[in-house]
Design an enzyme around this catalytic site. Sequence first.
Site, PDB file in Angstrom:
ATOM      1  N   HIS A  37      32.637  22.560  58.309  1.00 52.61           N
ATOM      2  CA  HIS A  37      33.030  23.641  57.400  1.00 52.61           C
ATOM      3  C   HIS A  37      32.109  24.849  57.557  1.00 52.61           C
ATOM      4  O   HIS A  37      32.562  25.998  57.549  1.00 52.61           O
ATOM      5  CB  HIS A  37      32.953  23.172  55.933  1.00 52.61           C
ATOM      6  CG  HIS A  37      33.949  22.126  55.560  1.00 52.61           C
ATOM      7  ND1 HIS A  37      33.586  20.828  55.267  1.00 52.61           N
ATOM      8  CD2 HIS A  37      35.298  22.181  55.422  1.00 52.61           C
ATOM      9  CE1 HIS A  37      34.672  20.134  54.954  1.00 52.61           C
ATOM     10  NE2 HIS A  37      35.722  20.924  55.048  1.00 52.61           N
ATOM     11  N   SER A 189      35.202  15.089  55.931  1.00 52.51           N
ATOM     12  CA  SER A 189      34.662  14.663  54.635  1.00 52.51           C
ATOM     13  C   SER A 189      34.828  13.167  54.440  1.00 52.51           C
ATOM     14  O   SER A 189      34.056  12.528  53.725  1.00 52.51           O
ATOM     15  CB  SER A 189      35.367  15.422  53.511  1.00 52.51           C
ATOM     16  OG  SER A 189      35.226  16.816  53.706  1.00 52.51           O
TER      17      SER A 189
END
Length: 283
Positions: A37, A189
């Site tokens: 990210h 994630s």
Amino acid sequence: MEIYSDKQQITLVIDGFKAKKLTVGMVPTMGALHEGHLQLVKKALVDNDRVVVSIFVNPTQFDNKDDLLKYPRTLENDVALLNTVSSTKIVVYAPTVEDMYGGNTVSQNFDFDGLEFEMEGKFRYGHFDGVGTIVKRFFDIVKPHKAYFGEKDFQQLAIIKKLVEKYNIPVQIVGCEIHRESNGLAMSSRNTRLSPKYKEAAPFIYKTLKAAKEKFGTKSATKVTEWVNAQFNKHDILELEYFLISDIETLKPVKRKSKTKKYRAFIAVYANDIRLIDNIALN
């Protein structure tokens, strides 16, 4: 770092940026941020004066309610990570479900010219309607000049480009390369939920993709697919959901190779109850 949870507030902030002739980039996320990210955020900061990072676990794109409940929510850690990149040029938009859906948490129905029925669409019913719904709402609220998405979710990237095209949304979609851990595992994630045993096994996914790419140079898509299936049939703990070689424009599986087309290999694998996806360009 400024954090907003209300769409009226974030709209006022962005209007203020634009009144000063500042360009605005956006990185939509579901939180549980990692280095992948941050690479998107860094790219957005290079291209824009200000960057809005949205952090929202979107309920309408989960076909598996258990997956939704287990999805990590780590807002405090996420903000701390973003602060290591920039504390002045990043704004966080972390809305509530009520703020985004106003008490009616359902997806809009979309026609993405068939892209939604390939690959993930066959295994995650309604997923891309949920993705289209939330991304369109974010674009309506934030109105960014550019928005950044990782190629790990290549089908999602293609669908968002189609969304922008079909609805004439004035935003440039920027696809960014997959960021990998040192062992080759695509950053996600979900990786934080892998037990040590599965964490150790998971790099086999990318190793197999790289081998498939090499084989695709001399073998047919069918032969490569058969080989990949055989590798996972022999694997002790990783379970293959699908492996496909597809045309990057239509996402349809290749029947016969053409020198004028670009192809990509896509894979989804279960590590116990955790679903991992990855892909690789083949030519």
